[in-house]
Design a protein around this motif. Structure first.
Motif, PDB file in Angstrom:
ATOM      1  N   CYS A 132      -6.850  25.308 -36.174  1.00  0.00           N
ATOM      2  CA  CYS A 132      -5.438  25.668 -36.333  1.00  0.00           C
ATOM      3  C   CYS A 132      -4.492  24.477 -36.205  1.00  0.00           C
ATOM      4  O   CYS A 132      -3.355  24.538 -36.666  1.00  0.00           O
ATOM      5  CB  CYS A 132      -5.040  26.717 -35.296  1.00  0.00           C
ATOM      6  SG  CYS A 132      -5.825  28.312 -35.560  1.00  0.00           S
ATOM      7  N   LEU A 133      -4.945  23.402 -35.573  1.00  0.00           N
ATOM      8  CA  LEU A 133      -4.096  22.247 -35.303  1.00  0.00           C
ATOM      9  C   LEU A 133      -3.392  21.703 -36.554  1.00  0.00           C
ATOM     10  O   LEU A 133      -2.179  21.471 -36.507  1.00  0.00           O
ATOM     11  CB  LEU A 133      -4.887  21.138 -34.604  1.00  0.00           C
ATOM     12  CG  LEU A 133      -4.123  19.852 -34.290  1.00  0.00           C
ATOM     13  CD1 LEU A 133      -2.954  20.129 -33.361  1.00  0.00           C
ATOM     14  CD2 LEU A 133      -5.062  18.821 -33.686  1.00  0.00           C
TER      15      LEU A 133
ATOM     16  N   MET B 227       5.049  20.761 -35.358  1.00  0.00           N
ATOM     17  CA  MET B 227       4.671  20.684 -33.951  1.00  0.00           C
ATOM     18  C   MET B 227       3.859  19.402 -33.724  1.00  0.00           C
ATOM     19  O   MET B 227       3.013  19.055 -34.536  1.00  0.00           O
ATOM     20  CB  MET B 227       3.836  21.916 -33.589  1.00  0.00           C
ATOM     21  CG  MET B 227       3.609  22.121 -32.141  1.00  0.00           C
ATOM     22  SD  MET B 227       2.810  23.733 -31.884  1.00  0.00           S
ATOM     23  CE  MET B 227       3.359  24.071 -30.250  1.00  0.00           C
ATOM     24  N   THR B 228       4.120  18.721 -32.633  1.00  0.00           N
ATOM     25  CA  THR B 228       3.340  17.517 -32.334  1.00  0.00           C
ATOM     26  C   THR B 228       2.031  17.922 -31.666  1.00  0.00           C
ATOM     27  O   THR B 228       1.947  18.979 -31.026  1.00  0.00           O
ATOM     28  CB  THR B 228       4.121  16.568 -31.400  1.00  0.00           C
ATOM     29  OG1 THR B 228       4.286  17.214 -30.125  1.00  0.00           O
ATOM     30  CG2 THR B 228       5.462  16.176 -31.994  1.00  0.00           C
ATOM     31  N   PRO B 229       0.999  17.088 -31.788  1.00  0.00           N
ATOM     32  CA  PRO B 229      -0.266  17.410 -31.107  1.00  0.00           C
ATOM     33  C   PRO B 229      -0.091  17.550 -29.590  1.00  0.00           C
ATOM     34  O   PRO B 229      -0.738  18.392 -28.964  1.00  0.00           O
ATOM     35  CB  PRO B 229      -1.174  16.232 -31.450  1.00  0.00           C
ATOM     36  CG  PRO B 229      -0.642  15.729 -32.750  1.00  0.00           C
ATOM     37  CD  PRO B 229       0.844  15.943 -32.679  1.00  0.00           C
ATOM     38  N   ASP B 230       0.816  16.752 -29.014  1.00  0.00           N
ATOM     39  CA  ASP B 230       1.061  16.857 -27.579  1.00  0.00           C
ATOM     40  C   ASP B 230       1.627  18.236 -27.232  1.00  0.00           C
ATOM     41  O   ASP B 230       1.201  18.853 -26.249  1.00  0.00           O
ATOM     42  CB  ASP B 230       2.022  15.755 -27.122  1.00  0.00           C
ATOM     43  CG  ASP B 230       2.289  15.827 -25.630  1.00  0.00           C
ATOM     44  OD1 ASP B 230       1.301  15.723 -24.861  1.00  0.00           O
ATOM     45  OD2 ASP B 230       3.454  16.020 -25.238  1.00  0.00           O
TER      46      ASP B 230
ATOM     47  N   LEU C 208       4.945  28.343 -27.405  1.00  0.00           N
ATOM     48  CA  LEU C 208       5.684  27.445 -28.288  1.00  0.00           C
ATOM     49  C   LEU C 208       5.184  27.566 -29.721  1.00  0.00           C
ATOM     50  O   LEU C 208       5.961  27.414 -30.667  1.00  0.00           O
ATOM     51  CB  LEU C 208       5.531  26.008 -27.780  1.00  0.00           C
ATOM     52  CG  LEU C 208       6.497  24.951 -28.289  1.00  0.00           C
ATOM     53  CD1 LEU C 208       7.940  25.369 -28.028  1.00  0.00           C
ATOM     54  CD2 LEU C 208       6.213  23.627 -27.618  1.00  0.00           C
ATOM     55  N   THR C 209       3.897  27.865 -29.897  1.00  0.00           N
ATOM     56  CA  THR C 209       3.353  28.021 -31.252  1.00  0.00           C
ATOM     57  C   THR C 209       4.037  29.175 -31.983  1.00  0.00           C
ATOM     58  O   THR C 209       4.302  29.083 -33.182  1.00  0.00           O
ATOM     59  CB  THR C 209       1.836  28.257 -31.221  1.00  0.00           C
ATOM     60  OG1 THR C 209       1.554  29.399 -30.412  1.00  0.00           O
ATOM     61  CG2 THR C 209       1.106  27.046 -30.680  1.00  0.00           C
ATOM     62  N   GLN C 210       4.345  30.251 -31.276  1.00  0.00           N
ATOM     63  CA  GLN C 210       5.035  31.388 -31.899  1.00  0.00           C
ATOM     64  C   GLN C 210       6.438  30.991 -32.339  1.00  0.00           C
ATOM     65  O   GLN C 210       6.896  31.394 -33.408  1.00  0.00           O
ATOM     66  CB  GLN C 210       5.104  32.565 -30.933  1.00  0.00           C
ATOM     67  CG  GLN C 210       3.762  33.175 -30.636  1.00  0.00           C
ATOM     68  CD  GLN C 210       3.840  34.213 -29.529  1.00  0.00           C
ATOM     69  OE1 GLN C 210       4.687  34.133 -28.650  1.00  0.00           O
ATOM     70  NE2 GLN C 210       2.937  35.181 -29.586  1.00  0.00           N
TER      71      GLN C 210
END
Length: 157
Positions: free
Chosen positions: A36-37, A45-48, A57-59
């Motif tokens: 999903c990354l 979205m940053t990887p961090d 935060l993903t939502q």
């Protein structure tokens, strides 16, 4: 039962849902997260943030991306309206080989919010009112001018 853990109280034949600790899980969450990354990186979205911040935060990023797509779609639709109107305005000139003059480009952008539509409607009504008021005023001035001269007013003039 006091001081005894629940897992200690189950025998090997009890608890059918008990996972065998020696077998790996058939579904590896880490693999799914890595899968999903790229999607979350693509939507900003940053990887961090993905790995180390709050999981909700993903939502928020998904919802923000959905809103961005809706806004972009509306902008492209509006751009299409301008192109369509421009083509419709120039087409009679092209087809008639110059017999007709092309329409003028709109002097202001299309209203796209309810407030803009209402404001434009109020301004148009106010403009029409001012035109009618000017016509009535000119008729009244003409009548007053004739009365001052002592002439009889004729409606047909």
């Amino acid at each position: 039962m006091e001081g005894e853990l629940v897992s200690d109280s189950l025998s090997d034949d009890e608890g059918e849902g008990k996972l065998n600790q020696t077998e790996p899980s058939p579904f590896a969450y880490t693999d799914y997260f890595y899968k999903c990354l790229p999607y979350y990186i693509a939507i900003g979205m940053t990887p961090d943030e993905y790995w180390n911040q709050d999981c909700t935060l993903t939502q928020s990023y998904q919802e923000a991306f959905k809103i961005k797509k809706e806004v972009q779609n509306e902008q492209l639709w509006l751009q299409g309206m301008y192109h369509y109107e421009a083509l419709c305005d120039i087409l009679p000139t092209v087809v008639s080989l110059g017999k007709y003059k092309p329409q003028n480009y709109p002097s202001e952008p299309y209203p796209i919010t309810r407030q803009e539509v209402e404001k434009r409607k109020r301004l148009k009504e106010q403009k029409n009112f001012m035109k009618i008021k000017a016509r009535v005023q000119s008729v009244a001035d003409s009548i007053n001018k004739k009365f001052r001269k002592g002439e009889q007013y004729d409606r047909n003039t």
